[in-house]
Design an enzyme around this catalytic site. Structure first.
Site, PDB file in Angstrom:
ATOM      1  N   PHE A   1      18.565   6.937  68.125  1.00  0.00           N
ATOM      2  CA  PHE A   1      19.251   8.138  67.646  1.00  0.00           C
ATOM      3  C   PHE A   1      20.726   8.125  68.055  1.00  0.00           C
ATOM      4  O   PHE A   1      21.510   8.942  67.586  1.00  0.00           O
ATOM      5  CB  PHE A   1      18.581   9.409  68.186  1.00  0.00           C
ATOM      6  CG  PHE A   1      18.997  10.656  67.454  1.00  0.00           C
ATOM      7  CD1 PHE A   1      18.414  10.987  66.247  1.00  0.00           C
ATOM      8  CD2 PHE A   1      19.979  11.492  67.970  1.00  0.00           C
ATOM      9  CE1 PHE A   1      18.811  12.134  65.558  1.00  0.00           C
ATOM     10  CE2 PHE A   1      20.377  12.639  67.288  1.00  0.00           C
ATOM     11  CZ  PHE A   1      19.788  12.963  66.076  1.00  0.00           C
TER      12      PHE A   1
ATOM     13  N   PHE B   1      24.977   5.753  58.886  1.00  0.00           N
ATOM     14  CA  PHE B   1      23.803   5.618  59.746  1.00  0.00           C
ATOM     15  C   PHE B   1      22.513   5.742  58.931  1.00  0.00           C
ATOM     16  O   PHE B   1      21.551   4.979  59.133  1.00  0.00           O
ATOM     17  CB  PHE B   1      23.838   6.698  60.841  1.00  0.00           C
ATOM     18  CG  PHE B   1      23.437   6.207  62.187  1.00  0.00           C
ATOM     19  CD1 PHE B   1      22.120   5.903  62.472  1.00  0.00           C
ATOM     20  CD2 PHE B   1      24.381   6.045  63.188  1.00  0.00           C
ATOM     21  CE1 PHE B   1      21.744   5.454  63.724  1.00  0.00           C
ATOM     22  CE2 PHE B   1      24.030   5.582  64.440  1.00  0.00           C
ATOM     23  CZ  PHE B   1      22.698   5.289  64.715  1.00  0.00           C
ATOM     24  N   PHE B   2      22.492   6.693  57.995  1.00  0.00           N
ATOM     25  CA  PHE B   2      21.304   6.844  57.163  1.00  0.00           C
ATOM     26  C   PHE B   2      21.112   5.625  56.264  1.00  0.00           C
ATOM     27  O   PHE B   2      19.987   5.188  56.027  1.00  0.00           O
ATOM     28  CB  PHE B   2      21.401   8.119  56.331  1.00  0.00           C
ATOM     29  CG  PHE B   2      21.138   9.374  57.125  1.00  0.00           C
ATOM     30  CD1 PHE B   2      19.853   9.711  57.516  1.00  0.00           C
ATOM     31  CD2 PHE B   2      22.177  10.215  57.483  1.00  0.00           C
ATOM     32  CE1 PHE B   2      19.600  10.870  58.251  1.00  0.00           C
ATOM     33  CE2 PHE B   2      21.942  11.374  58.217  1.00  0.00           C
ATOM     34  CZ  PHE B   2      20.654  11.701  58.599  1.00  0.00           C
TER      35      PHE B   2
ATOM     36  N   ARG C   1      16.246  14.456  51.761  1.00  0.00           N
ATOM     37  CA  ARG C   1      15.658  13.274  52.405  1.00  0.00           C
ATOM     38  C   ARG C   1      14.222  13.532  52.861  1.00  0.00           C
ATOM     39  O   ARG C   1      13.443  12.585  53.000  1.00  0.00           O
ATOM     40  CB  ARG C   1      16.526  12.868  53.608  1.00  0.00           C
ATOM     41  CG  ARG C   1      16.100  11.560  54.268  1.00  0.00           C
ATOM     42  CD  ARG C   1      17.078  11.162  55.355  1.00  0.00           C
ATOM     43  NE  ARG C   1      16.687   9.949  56.043  1.00  0.00           N
ATOM     44  CZ  ARG C   1      16.977   8.707  55.648  1.00  0.00           C
ATOM     45  NH1 ARG C   1      17.661   8.521  54.538  1.00  0.00           N
ATOM     46  NH2 ARG C   1      16.588   7.660  56.343  1.00  0.00           N
TER      47      ARG C   1
END
Length: 322
Positions: free
Chosen positions: A144, A41-42, A284
């Site tokens: 999300f 997902f990232f 991050r």
């Protein structure tokens, strides 16, 4: 990532650590698959950002089409030339082996709108459109992937919840509180990075643009909303636990469903501490240590490889458009 970037950054990003606190009790192979989905997902989020920044519209559209097709026929896309499509297919295949066709269909049904919402954000980013606050809140619940992460509580508990339980207002309120907390706390911690990168999708940015708040006021308002999510969950949690108690009617099935619901609520609660921990441990969000505050040092600006029509056809045996 190139090998030197893996050595320098991969562990410190803590992507796989993130889900370990969300899904306590999951079988190891399931936890591995969820952790890989989280990491994927990232990666997808970073591709979305870079494709938008560089105007790679055709490439982005092909990726979205590939992801939609993967949800329909994941095994047919395991060898796809785009690693984001192939990686997604691998995650879906592994996740779909735990609860059966009803849950699998629901997971896919909840993920299709996530892809569409990312595509909507792509358009906003290309036009510099900042959504209004309420529009952003609804869009964020999709980007999300609120209901995808909630769905994954059930294979963790080794039991598919009955529709009457999943759709119970108290269960949905508790689930929404955990996910809104997670999304908005992410917005709070991402705000410096996203302001530097001229992003348009952040609750703080929407509050600044559409409510006329200063940066400091917007941060305070997001912080307030995040805190309210904790209060909302604590207010409704006892009702969900009472619902779980009522499901135990003495039968084996009743005990199983009751225990599964208790597991789901327990792990909903764990989202709060896990998300908080992650955002303060993951590299991050350490924008002050980046040479370019708009671009994480482990993200490449390179485009994904271009694929020929033959390659696309070979990786889409169903014959549909990728």
């Amino acid at each position: 990532m190139p090998p030197d970037k893996v050595a320098a950054y991969a562990d410190s990003l803590c992507y796989t650590d993130l889900v370990a606190g969300y899904y306590i009790g999951a079988p190891d192979e399931l936890l591995d698959a969820i952790a890989d989905l989280s990491s994927w997902f990232f990666g997808w989020d970073d591709r979305h950002d870079r494709d938008a920044v560089h105007g790679r519209t055709a490439q982005w559209r092909r990726l979205c089409q590939g992801l939609h097709a993967t949800l329909k026929h994941p095994r047919q896309h395991l060898g796809h030339p785009d690693p984001l499509v192939a990686g997604f297919a691998d995650c879906v295949v592994r996740l779909s082996s735990h609860l059966g066709p009803r849950w699998n269909a629901r997971f896919a049904r909840h993920f299709h709108p996530v892809i569409d919402a990312y595509d909507h954000e792509f358009g906003n980013r290309r036009t510099g459109t900042v959504p209004g606050v309420e529009a952003y809140v609804e869009l964020r619940r999709l980007t999300f992937a609120h209901w995808v992460w909630i769905d994954l509580l059930e294979p963790t508990a080794r039991c598919e919840l009955p529709d009457a339980v999943r759709k119970h207002p108290a269960y949905r309120a508790a689930a929404l509180a955990t996910q809104d907390f997670s999304a908005w706390y992410n917005d709070l911690c991402s705000l410096p990075k996203e302001l530097a990168g001229d992003e348009v999708h952040n609750l703080g940015i929407s509050l600044i643009q559409h409510e006329g708040l200063s940066l400091e006021q917007a941060v305070a308002e997001v912080h307030r909303r995040v805190g309210d999510c904790v209060g909302d969950f604590l207010a409704v949690e006892p009702e969900v636990l009472r619902l779980a108690d009522g499901l135990d009617d003495g039968s084996a099935e009743g005990r199983k469903v009751s225990a599964a619901l208790q597991s789901c609520v327990f792990n909903m609660r764990n989202w709060f501490s896990s998300v908080y921990w992650f955002h303060h441990e993951s590299g991050r969000y350490r924008v002050d240590s980046w040479i370019d505050r708009t671009l994480p040092p482990y993200v490449s600006d390179a485009a994904a490889p271009e694929f020929s029509e033959i390659e696309l056809a070979e990786n889409n045996p169903s014959g549909g458009e990728e």
